[in-house]
Each structure stands twice: as C-alpha cells, then as structure tokens.
Design a protein around this motif. Structure first.
Motif, short mmCIF file in Angstrom:
data_model
loop_
_atom_site.label_atom_id
_atom_site.label_comp_id
_atom_site.label_asym_id
_atom_site.label_seq_id
_atom_site.Cartn_x
_atom_site.Cartn_y
_atom_site.Cartn_z
N GLU A 18 0.83 -1.21 0.00
CA GLU A 18 0.00 0.00 0.00
C GLU A 18 0.86 1.25 0.00
O GLU A 18 0.57 2.23 -0.67
N SER A 52 -7.28 12.65 -2.94
CA SER A 52 -8.12 11.48 -2.75
C SER A 52 -7.33 10.33 -2.13
O SER A 52 -7.82 9.63 -1.23
N SER A 53 -6.09 10.14 -2.59
CA SER A 53 -5.25 9.07 -2.05
C SER A 53 -4.92 9.32 -0.59
O SER A 53 -4.92 8.40 0.23
N GLN A 54 -4.64 10.58 -0.26
CA GLN A 54 -4.33 10.91 1.13
C GLN A 54 -5.55 10.70 2.01
O GLN A 54 -5.45 10.21 3.15
N GLU A 55 -6.73 11.07 1.49
CA GLU A 55 -7.95 10.85 2.26
C GLU A 55 -8.18 9.36 2.53
O GLU A 55 -8.57 8.97 3.63
N GLU A 56 -7.92 8.52 1.50
CA GLU A 56 -8.08 7.08 1.68
C GLU A 56 -7.10 6.55 2.71
O GLU A 56 -7.44 5.72 3.56
N ARG A 57 -5.87 7.05 2.64
CA ARG A 57 -4.85 6.63 3.62
C ARG A 57 -5.29 7.02 5.03
O ARG A 57 -5.22 6.22 5.96
N ARG A 59 -8.27 7.57 6.07
CA ARG A 59 -9.44 6.77 6.47
C ARG A 59 -9.02 5.41 7.01
O ARG A 59 -9.53 4.95 8.05
N LEU A 60 -8.09 4.76 6.33
CA LEU A 60 -7.62 3.46 6.79
C LEU A 60 -6.95 3.55 8.16
O LEU A 60 -7.12 2.68 9.01
N GLU A 63 -9.69 3.98 10.77
CA GLU A 63 -10.39 2.71 11.01
C GLU A 63 -9.52 1.76 11.82
O GLU A 63 -10.01 1.05 12.70
#
Length: 762
Positions: A18, A52-57, A59-60, A63
């Motif tokens: 990732e 968007s990629s930073q937001e996904e990172r 978010r993970l 979580e």
C-alpha cells in the motif's frame, strides 16, 4: 477465525504494497505537475488524485486506530518484553520488543489470541539478537520489522506470508541464513539486498524465479521445504517438473553435472556464472533455452544426443568458449546463440531447420569462401553458398533466408529462388547491390530494411509481391514495376532520406510496365489503383521538377514526397482526401503550386500559389504541407500569406535580404491577396495591410518603377491610397522625376478632390 481475510494496516500505517502504491501515485502526480506541457486542468486532476489518495490513507488509519485496543505489554519468563495491541479483539499485532536474549522466538499466542501481525519496526534495533524465529501463522509483516539488528545471523520467516520485503532486514549486515516466507510464489534478487546470505531455505509455496537471480548471491547451502510440490534440489541446482527442467544453478561451482533424465535447461539457468568452466549434460537434454549459459565461463560445448533446440543468446558472451560440437537431430539455433564467444568453426547438421540472426557475431567465425568456418551438412533443408548466403529448400523452390557474411557489398541471389524471406538482408551495413533472379516471386516484409548502402536491386519480371517496409531506409535509386506485380506493401519503397528527412531522397527514377493492371507511372510518380476505385500515390522520384498528380488520386501514401528537394511545380486536387504521415513533406522551394477544386469555392475552380522566392518561403511551405493529413486549402493560404508578409525587410539598416527580394514583388502579391481574400485569416489580413500602409511611399515608388498603374488603382480600391496620404505619395514619386506616374497620380488627386481647374502642381 478467517486467516484469509483482509486485515487493517499494521501500527496505524500502511503495509509495503500500500505504501508503494501511494508513493507511485504521488510520484506520477509530482511528475505531471512539474511538466510544463500539462494543462491546468490536468494539474488540477492530479492534485485531486493526490488528495483522494491521502484521504483514503487517512481513512484506513482512522479505522485501524478504532479497531485497536490500548497498547499492552507482557514479560516472558526469559525477560523479553513484548508490546502489542489486539485488533477487533480477534488477533494480536506485535508493535515492539525489548530483549537481551540471543534467540528471539516470536510467540504464536498472546492472551489466548493468535499473533497475526508484526508492525513497522516491531523487532528492530535488537543488538543482542542473533536468531529470530517467527511463528508460522503470522500473516503480515510491516516495513523494517527486523531493521538494524546488527548481530542478526539467522532469520526464519512465517510459513503463511506470501511476500518478501528487503526492508525487513535493512541494516542486518551479518545476516547469513534466511528461511523465506512459506507462501512466497516467486523469488527475486531482492532476497540478496541485505546481509550475505550463505544458507537459504525455500518454502513450500515457491515455484518461480527471476532468471539469473542466483548469480547475484553467494549461496553455499540450499534447502527446499519437503512440502514443496513444485521444485526440488540436488543441493546445487533447482529443478521443476519432477526433475526434467533445470531451473537454475543456485550455488557457485567450477564444474557441474546435470543429472540424467533432465530434458530442459531453462532461461538463464547458468547465466553469469563466470567461474563455471564445464557442464556435463546427459543425452536426454532436448532444449537449451534463451541465455541459458550466457556470460558463463564455459570452455567447450558438446551437444547432447537428443538436443533439438538452442535458444536465443544461449552461449552469448561466453568468452572462453572455443569449441562447439553439434550433433544430428538439432533443429533450431536462435539469434546470437554463439555471439561473443571464441569459436572459429561451427559445423551444423543437415537436420537444422532454423538458423537465427547473427548467430556468431563478434567471433572469428567466417561464413564465405572455400575455407569458411561455418558450414551446414548437405542434403538438408538449409544450405549455404560460398558467398555466405543461406537458403531454405522447399517443394516450391529455394527461399533466400539471410546473408550471413556482414562484409559483403554485392550479392547475386541464386537462380531457382522464389522468395526472399522477411528481414533477409535487413540492417546489413555494407550491401550496395543485389541481383535478383528471374523466377523470383516474393520479397518478404522488411527484407532489405535499413540497408543504408543499398542503391540497386532491380525487380525481375516475374516478381508478384513485395512486403511491407521491404526497402525502407535503403538508398534505392531506381524502381521499375514489372507487369506481374500485384502487391506493394506499406512504405515498401521509402528510402532513408524520405523517411528520416536528414538527407535527400535517393529514389530518382520510377517506372511501371504499361501492361501492369495495378500500377502505373506518370510525372515522376508511382501510382497504385485502389480495388474500390481511385488511386493513391505510392512514391515520388525526386528527380522530376514538375509533377501533376493524376485526377483519380484520392490518397497520398505516407512519406510519398518525403524530403523532396527538387520539386519546383506541383499540380494537386482537393480530391486528395487523405495524406499519410509526411506524405507531402517538402524540403524545397516550390515556385508554383496549383490546386484544382472538386467543387468551386467563392467563384474559383482552382487556385494558383506563387510563393515568393525568399528564405521564409521554404519554411512556410513545410508548415503548409509537412503535417497535413489532407489537401488543406485554409492551411496553405495561411502559410502562403505569412510568406508574403515576411518576404521583404523594409528596415534597410537591419536588412540582410538579397537584392532580388524587391518591394514590388511583395506589394503585387499582397495587393492581389487583399483584393481577393479567400480563406484569409484576420491575423494575416492585418499583417498584409500593415506591410502596405506602413511602407506606402516605398511601395508606390516600387510600383512606379514598374509603371504598374493597375496596382495603384488596386491600392485606391482597397482605400490604402486615399485623400489622407495621396499628397505625400505624389511628393515622393515626383522626386523620381517620373513624369508619367506623377501625372497619373495628379489625375487621381483631381478626381478625388473634385478639382475642375488647372492643377498648378503640374
């Protein structure tokens, strides 16, 4: 619990894959943002990708933090402190370790929960540890998990992990023994990135290797898990398919005996083993794959009894290889199979069916003459003549395969040859003339491609088919199409100058038999009729100054006029709907261009362009045609007008123009265009108007010297010569003592000012 599930990222961070993906996206975005050719819209899109990629990172990470317990720790009886968290109360992630022990065994369970992950740096910087053993059920290992354990010598990785990341052992310079992850499918050279691996254990899931990778390591002891059903080892080499395929020699040695029953030596199996001087091959070997022994120290090679195939570069750059013995039954020898060796003789058996390109370049082996070092036993499919020409015998007749001697300048193809095979002469550096025999039917794709010196290869009357790119990038000087030719491949006759534009096209003569139903020649053009009607220009011979493209032509093929240097007059029609790449690429001054129109345009059935004889014109002609995909009138007019506007330099101090770039010629062309401004752009209209108005007195002086009263009338009609400037022009012309033109201008003045009396200016 389900061990195949996706688990949250370790220690609030991303795993290696990732992290690599996010880094790749960011790198691409940064590259795009730093490239001046990208539009603002593209830059904004890339910024959105990064965001968007930073937001996904993020978010993970959130979580994962929510799923983890608080940090906990426990001490073993031996004094090792383990720091960990539980994830969703299902499994344990080790996040840290402190110990003074030399042997560190990572526990299988903590709090009666399985240890499934090691976080980033989980077991790093442990100076006392010499051996680490992972519990088998660990499924994920974070980056740098065992980093800088400076005394670590042995590492046993988990059975259930299917990746390997060299960052795990970064800085572990004393690491000499490695047991790889059990489910790792393919081994890569990265296993040798850190430490000095001397003992290697391969797990049950491995079945593939990066070819040649073991030559980058120093393995002395090799073990393969007993449960591995894909590969086996004899302690030195690795085999597959129950021992029939030798995958790779993993250990360094000077001599190796391949076990009996082995059939295939796989790609790069012995590659880069400079210390290996001898390999004993059993008679059962049928195939030696590409690069199998390349760059090895092999000194001799005796083909096994069952050998059928020697792959591409199989013995490439084996500098110590001096003797090769081939046996009956061999069918195939690949490209460069023995290139860069030290052989002087090579005797091929009659069973040989395929011989690759440059099989022994950069060697002492010779291919022509009575004492040639290379030969093929007679009565086989392949044969070689004394000039080094290789032929294939077929029921139809001989096929010419290749010219093996790379120093030949002239060659006559043998009578009885019906085909020149694809790429037969391609890239030959010295061949200048080839004699093609009567009876030849076909010339294959790329047969003579990039033979830069080839000037003569006249077609026999029997020729029926010429393949794609057959003579591309040659120096062919003449072509005559015989009566029976039915097919001429794409850009088959495009010479080097026409293709690359760095020299004049060499083709100066084209012709066609009058009885050929498909091809004809006219005005220095070779034209081919379409099956569906119409014709296309195949190529222009750059020796004809005046060319009229036939009315039935609708297509000009790629590079047909490429780099033309001698064309002076060109008649075209806008019925030419398609022009291939650089099909009208002109590198010369075309004095007269005539365009016929399929349908009248603003009252015109045709247009004639007389580009001014000025340095800028050649450039504008190139811009008008070189990148066009059709006969584009608007584009031609645009650059024609630009050539007129830039024809003459009025600044006498800065002028470098030749004397014959006269103002009159420019004025005449500019006035003609402004009087009939068909397809004139607003920019060019402004430019041409400024040329005339800003230099009106000089323009009128030039017109006066040519006594061209019609141009004076055109200037008045265009309102460039008017009441505001007429007196100044009359005064300027009067100084020339040109009574006739002065009188004509005074008469115009009288009409303009409605004077009825005698004009005392006379």
């Amino acid at each position: 619990m389900g061990w195949g599930r996706e688990m949250p990222v370790a220690n609030g961070g991303l795993d290696a894959d990732e992290n690599e993906e996010f880094a790749r996206i960011k790198e691409v975005a940064v590259m795009a943002l730093s490239d001046g050719h990208y539009t603002v819209e593209q830059m904004e899109q890339m910024e959105e990708v990064i965001a968007s990629s930073q937001e996904e990172r993020d978010r993970l990470i959130r979580e994962d933090e929510a799923a983890c317990s608080e940090e906990r720790a426990f001490m073993t009886d031996g004094g090792t402190l383990w720091e960990y968290v539980t994830v969703r109360d299902e499994y344990v992630r080790i996040i840290g370790c402190k110990t003074d022990d030399e042997v560190l065994e990572i526990p299988a369970f903590v709090e009666e929960k399985p240890v499934a992950e090691l976080a980033v740096d989980a077991c790093s910087y442990l100076d006392s540890v010499r051996e680490i053993i992972c519990s088998p059920q660990i499924e994920k290992i974070g980056n740098c998990a065992f980093r800088s354990c400076k005394n670590l010598q042995r590492l046993v990785l988990p059975r259930n992990v299917d990746t390997y990341d060299s960052s795990w052992v970064r800085g572990c310079r004393r690491l000499t023994e490695l047991a790889l992850p059990g489910m790792l499918r393919r081994l890569a050279p990265s296993i040798f990135d850190e430490g000095d691996i001397r003992t290697l254990t391969i797990g049950p899931g491995t079945y593939d290797f990066i070819p040649g990778m073991f030559a980058q390591g120093n393995v002395e002891h090799l073990y393969i898990d007993d449960d591995n059903l894909h590969i086996t080892t004899d302690g030195k080499a690795i085999f597959a398919h129950e021992g029939t395929h030798l995958r790779v020699l993993a250990l360094s040695c000077e001599r190796y005996a391949v076990p009996d029953g082995c059939e295939v030596i796989e790609k790069k199996a012995f590659a880069n083993r400079a210390e290996l001087f001898a390999v004993d091959l059993p008679g059962t070997i049928t195939t030696i794959e590409d690069y199998a022994f390349s760059y090895s120290g092999l000194e001799t090679f005796v083909a096994p009894r069952d050998l059928r195939t020697i792959g591409e570069r199989a013995f490439f750059r084996c500098r110590r290889l001096t003797q090769v013995t081939l046996d009956e039954g061999l069918v195939f020898i690949g490209d460069d199979a023995f290139t860069g060796t030290d052989i002087e003789t090579l005797r091929a058996p009659a069973t040989l069916e395929t011989l690759g390109n440059s099989i022994a370049a950069d060697t002492k082996l010779t291919f022509s003459g009575d004492d040639a070092g290379f030969s093929i036993a007679p009565s086989g499919i392949l044969e070689i003549d004394r000039e080094g020409g290789l032929y294939r015998n077929t029921p139809e007749g001989k096929h010419y395969v290749r010219l093996l001697d790379d120093k030949v300048t002239e060659y006559a193809v043998q009578p009885g040859t019906v085909e020149i095979e694809a790429h037969a002469f391609s890239h030959h550096a010295h061949i200048a003339k080839v004699v093609l025999p009567e009876g030849l039917l076909r010339i294959g794709d790329g047969a003579f491609r990039d033979c830069r010196e080839l000037a003569i290869a006249d077609f026999p009357s029997t020729l029926e088919d010429v393949g794609d790119e057959a003579f591309l990038d040659t120096s062919l000087s003449r072509v005559f199409i015989p009566r029976g030719l039915k097919r001429l491949g794409n850009i088959a006759l495009i010479t080097h100058g026409a293709h690359n534009g760095d020299g004049a096209p060499s083709l100066t003569s084209v012709g066609a038999d009058g009885e050929n139903e498909r091809f004809y020649s006219v005005c220095g053009l070779l034209v081919e009729r379409h099956d569906e009607g119409g014709s296309h220009v195949v190529v222009y011979a750059d020796g004809t100054e005046s060319v009229r493209v036939p009315e039935d032509v609708t297509v000009i093929d790629p590079y047909a006029f490429g780099g033309a240097r001698h064309l002076r007059e060109l008649y075209l029609s806008d019925r030419v709907r398609r022009v291939g790449m650089r099909g009208l690429s002109l590198d010369c001054f075309v004095e007269h261009l005539h365009i016929d129109l399929d349908e009248p345009h603003e009252g015109h059935a045709s247009f004639d362009f007389y580009f001014p004889d000025a340095p800028r014109s050649v450039h504008e002609i190139q811009l008008a045609f070189n990148l066009s995909s059709s006969v584009d009138l608007a584009r031609i007019f645009k650059h024609y007008d630009s050539a007129i506007a830039n024809m003459h330099e009025f600044d006498k101090k800065a002028s470098t123009a030749r004397d014959d770039f006269d103002v009159y010629g420019q004025a005449k062309l500019a006035i003609e265009r402004l009087a009939d401004p068909v397809l004139m752009s607003s920019t060019n209209k402004i430019m041409l108007t400024q040329v005339l108005t800003k230099n009106l007195e000089e323009v009128c002086e030039a017109i006066a010297r040519h006594d061209d009263r019609s141009l004076i009338d055109e200037l008045i009609e265009l309102d460039m010569l008017n009441k505001d400037n007429l007196l100044g022009v009359i005064d300027h012309i009067g100084k020339l003592q040109d009574a006739a033109m002065t009188g004509y201008l005074l008469e115009i003045k009288r009409r303009m000012f409605q004077h009825g009396a005698v004009d005392f200016d006379l």
